[in-house]
Design a protein around this motif. Structure first.
Motif, PDB file in Angstrom:
ATOM      1  N   ASP A   1      10.694  -7.271   6.332  1.00 26.11           N
ATOM      2  CA  ASP A   1      12.781  -7.433   7.021  1.00 26.11           C
ATOM      3  C   ASP A   1      14.078  -8.059   6.588  1.00 26.11           C
ATOM      4  OD1 ASP A   1      10.906  -9.539   7.875  1.00 26.11           O
ATOM      5  OD2 ASP A   1      12.551 -10.296   9.642  1.00 26.11           O
ATOM      6  N   LEU A   2      13.088  -8.754   5.803  1.00 20.75           N
ATOM      7  CA  LEU A   2      14.017  -9.908   5.154  1.00 20.75           C
ATOM      8  C   LEU A   2      14.129 -10.047   2.819  1.00 20.75           C
ATOM      9  CD1 LEU A   2      12.709 -13.518   6.095  1.00 20.75           C
ATOM     10  CD2 LEU A   2      14.398 -12.540   7.137  1.00 20.75           C
ATOM     11  N   LEU A   3      13.470  -8.081   2.950  1.00 21.17           N
ATOM     12  CA  LEU A   3      13.750  -8.198   1.951  1.00 21.17           C
ATOM     13  C   LEU A   3      15.418  -7.564   1.792  1.00 21.17           C
ATOM     14  CD1 LEU A   3      12.664  -6.369  -0.794  1.00 21.17           C
ATOM     15  CD2 LEU A   3      12.638  -4.520   0.895  1.00 21.17           C
ATOM     16  N   PRO A   4      15.751  -8.130  -0.485  1.00 24.00           N
ATOM     17  CA  PRO A   4      16.971  -8.490  -0.472  1.00 24.00           C
ATOM     18  C   PRO A   4      17.390  -6.881   0.056  1.00 24.00           C
ATOM     19  CG  PRO A   4      15.409  -9.408  -1.816  1.00 24.00           C
ATOM     20  CD  PRO A   4      14.541  -8.608  -0.798  1.00 24.00           C
ATOM     21  N   GLU A   5      18.400  -6.568   0.194  1.00 21.60           N
ATOM     22  CA  GLU A   5      18.884  -4.788   0.141  1.00 21.60           C
ATOM     23  C   GLU A   5      19.029  -4.303  -1.053  1.00 21.60           C
ATOM     24  OE1 GLU A   5      21.242  -1.790   1.839  1.00 21.60           O
ATOM     25  OE2 GLU A   5      20.593  -3.804   2.311  1.00 21.60           O
ATOM     26  N   PRO A   6      19.486  -5.164  -2.657  1.00 18.57           N
ATOM     27  CA  PRO A   6      19.145  -4.473  -4.234  1.00 18.57           C
ATOM     28  C   PRO A   6      17.665  -4.133  -4.282  1.00 18.57           C
ATOM     29  CG  PRO A   6      20.632  -6.893  -4.371  1.00 18.57           C
ATOM     30  CD  PRO A   6      19.716  -6.456  -2.637  1.00 18.57           C
ATOM     31  N   MET A   7      16.463  -4.142  -3.448  1.00 21.54           N
ATOM     32  CA  MET A   7      15.060  -3.825  -3.658  1.00 21.54           C
ATOM     33  C   MET A   7      15.157  -2.974  -2.356  1.00 21.54           C
ATOM     34  SD  MET A   7      14.238  -5.844  -6.445  1.00 21.54           S
ATOM     35  CE  MET A   7      12.458  -5.047  -5.865  1.00 21.54           C
TER      36      MET A   7
ATOM     37  N   LEU B   1      11.837   0.083  -3.877  1.00 24.94           N
ATOM     38  CA  LEU B   1      10.712   0.215  -3.214  1.00 24.94           C
ATOM     39  C   LEU B   1      10.380   1.605  -2.455  1.00 24.94           C
ATOM     40  CD1 LEU B   1       8.687  -1.172  -1.500  1.00 24.94           C
ATOM     41  CD2 LEU B   1      10.253  -1.642   0.358  1.00 24.94           C
ATOM     42  N   LEU B   2      11.661   2.634  -2.149  1.00 23.12           N
ATOM     43  CA  LEU B   2      11.857   3.230  -1.632  1.00 23.12           C
ATOM     44  C   LEU B   2      11.091   4.612  -2.639  1.00 23.12           C
ATOM     45  CD1 LEU B   2      14.679   3.723   0.386  1.00 23.12           C
ATOM     46  CD2 LEU B   2      12.799   3.995   0.943  1.00 23.12           C
ATOM     47  N   VAL B   3      11.688   3.924  -3.971  1.00 18.93           N
ATOM     48  CA  VAL B   3      11.078   4.766  -5.090  1.00 18.93           C
ATOM     49  C   VAL B   3       9.396   5.249  -4.958  1.00 18.93           C
ATOM     50  CG1 VAL B   3      11.498   5.048  -7.691  1.00 18.93           C
ATOM     51  CG2 VAL B   3      13.405   5.227  -5.991  1.00 18.93           C
ATOM     52  N   TYR B   4       9.364   3.886  -5.038  1.00 16.21           N
ATOM     53  CA  TYR B   4       8.058   3.955  -5.540  1.00 16.21           C
ATOM     54  C   TYR B   4       7.149   4.076  -4.224  1.00 16.21           C
ATOM     55  CZ  TYR B   4       3.255   1.598  -5.774  1.00 16.21           C
ATOM     56  OH  TYR B   4       2.317   1.627  -5.792  1.00 16.21           O
ATOM     57  N   THR B   5       7.432   4.469  -2.781  1.00 17.98           N
ATOM     58  CA  THR B   5       7.266   4.500  -2.305  1.00 17.98           C
ATOM     59  C   THR B   5       6.464   6.249  -1.903  1.00 17.98           C
ATOM     60  OG1 THR B   5       7.509   3.109  -0.573  1.00 17.98           O
ATOM     61  CG2 THR B   5       7.098   5.189   0.643  1.00 17.98           C
ATOM     62  N   ALA B   6       7.706   6.868  -2.192  1.00 17.33           N
ATOM     63  CA  ALA B   6       8.399   7.854  -2.375  1.00 17.33           C
ATOM     64  C   ALA B   6       6.578   8.465  -3.674  1.00 17.33           C
ATOM     65  CB  ALA B   6       8.900   8.945  -3.139  1.00 17.33           C
ATOM     66  N   THR B   7       6.375   7.959  -5.164  1.00  8.63           N
ATOM     67  CA  THR B   7       5.298   8.063  -6.328  1.00  8.63           C
ATOM     68  C   THR B   7       4.753   6.709  -6.065  1.00  8.63           C
ATOM     69  OG1 THR B   7       7.126   7.912  -7.040  1.00  8.63           O
ATOM     70  CG2 THR B   7       6.967  10.076  -6.923  1.00  8.63           C
ATOM     71  N   PRO B   8       3.745   6.383  -5.003  1.00  8.79           N
ATOM     72  CA  PRO B   8       2.928   5.071  -5.758  1.00  8.79           C
ATOM     73  C   PRO B   8       2.094   5.241  -6.769  1.00  8.79           C
ATOM     74  CG  PRO B   8       2.208   5.789  -3.756  1.00  8.79           C
ATOM     75  CD  PRO B   8       3.197   7.140  -3.971  1.00  8.79           C
ATOM     76  N   ALA B   9       1.511   4.249  -7.374  1.00 11.26           N
ATOM     77  CA  ALA B   9       0.939   4.006  -9.312  1.00 11.26           C
ATOM     78  C   ALA B   9      -0.393   4.138  -8.215  1.00 11.26           C
ATOM     79  CB  ALA B   9       0.633   2.977  -9.184  1.00 11.26           C
TER      80      ALA B   9
END
Length: 335
Positions: free
Chosen positions: A81-87, A91-99
């Motif tokens: 809930d405290l993740l900075p807005e610029p991140m 995070l969303l891009v990574y979630t769509a294509t996780p390593a």
């Protein structure tokens, strides 16, 4: 994406697991399962924990890049809930294509803050695990489900008897069910068995021992502890009660000012009624004292789960250490 059972959290490599809810015990169970799954895949795997508020592009790149020392790695991000807005977008891009070689576990404590990000993470493919505490009238049902998780059966009457004796703290109930199952292999976990195991627990609970120790009443805490040991109360219940009480008090001590009791209770992880009991216990404590008390509980918990140790002695030492960690000058404290 629909919520998945906690057991599904074992499938973590190459995915993003989103843990949502305010029940710390349930959330930590998912994290532990993820750690075990990662280490089962690669005993040398790196597992890194980080606060979301501390994330930036550089830290994120380091966390999601291949490890130099292991074939796979785990990343646990707390306080989403405290993740900075610029991140958010990264995070969303990574979630769509996780390593494929990274297990990502994201923890969100519930509440409205960051809800839009949660919705987008679900749509991006994150697998959600709910960590919401059951409503009071559903706790007995949760206890029955917990027994099934261990391959045992706890009928409705037995579950109700257990909650009546121990209260609604999930960590305490889980420890009690595990102890019942271990002590009674092949035996049906019925109401008579529960009552026999926890006779008198409705009057004297592990939380009472913790309350007295935190308040500085060393004689009262030791008296109740020795009574509990005489009644063969499962030792993990005592350390669990201390850990729960201390965490709540620490959260209460450092909670934001100006919150209504209902919001503050949600922040602390208790009921508004319990706040009235907790507030006086925070007086005079400082960060060093809280840390020393938590260390004492962790040491006792490790001792009673180890082989060959004197569990009762470990708990007595824990009580003395918690009392000593608190503010001086209280009635009953040690000189």
């Amino acid at each position: 994406m629909t919520a998945t059972p906690a057991s599904d959290a074992h499938r973590v490599l190459g995915s993003v697991v989103l843990v949502t809810g305010s029940a710390e015990f349930l959330a930590e169970r998912v994290v532990s399962q993820a750690r075990e799954a990662i280490r089962d895949d690669d005993a040398d795997a790196d597992v890194t924990e980080v606060e979301a508020a501390a994330l930036d592009a550089g830290v994120w790149l380091e966390l999601t890049s291949p490890s130099l020392f292991a074939a796979s790695r785990g990343v646990v991000v707390r306080g989403l809930d405290l993740l900075p807005e610029p991140m958010h977008e990264q995070l969303l891009v990574y979630t769509a294509t996780p390593a494929d070689d990274v297990a990502m576990v994201l923890l969100h404590p519930g509440g409205t803050r960051g809800r839009a990000l949660l919705d987008r993470l679900r749509k991006a493919g994150a697998r959600e695990v709910k960590a919401d505490a059951p409503k009071p009238w559903l706790v007995a049902g949760w206890a029955s489900a917990e027994a099934r998780r261990l391959g045992r059966s706890l009928d409705d009457a037995a579950a109700e008897a257990l909650v009546a004796a121990l209260g609604d703290d999930l960590r305490t109930l889980a420890a009690a069910i595990e102890q019942l199952a271990a002590d009674n292999p092949g035996r049906r976990l019925d109401a008579d068995l529960v009552r026999a195991a926890f006779e008198g627990r409705a009057e004297v609970k592990s939380f009472d021992i913790a309350d007295r120790a935190i308040a500085g009443d060393v004689a009262g805490a030791l008296e109740l502890l020795r009574w509990a040991l005489g009644q063969r109360v499962p030792l993990p219940l005592v350390t669990s009660a201390f850990a729960v009480n201390l965490r709540r008090l620490i959260k209460l001590t450092y909670a934001p000012g100006g919150l209504r009791d209902t919001d503050l209770a949600r922040e602390v992880g208790c009921s508004p009624y319990q706040l009235r009991r907790l507030r006086p216990q925070t007086r005079g404590w400082d960060p060093a004292g809280w840390a020393a008390a938590m260390d004492a509980v962790a040491n006792a918990d490790a001792a009673i789960k180890g082989a060959g140790g004197d569990g009762g002695l470990a708990l007595e030492r824990m009580v003395l250490a918690v009392v000593a960690a608190g503010p001086p000058g209280r009635a009953g404290t040690m000189a």
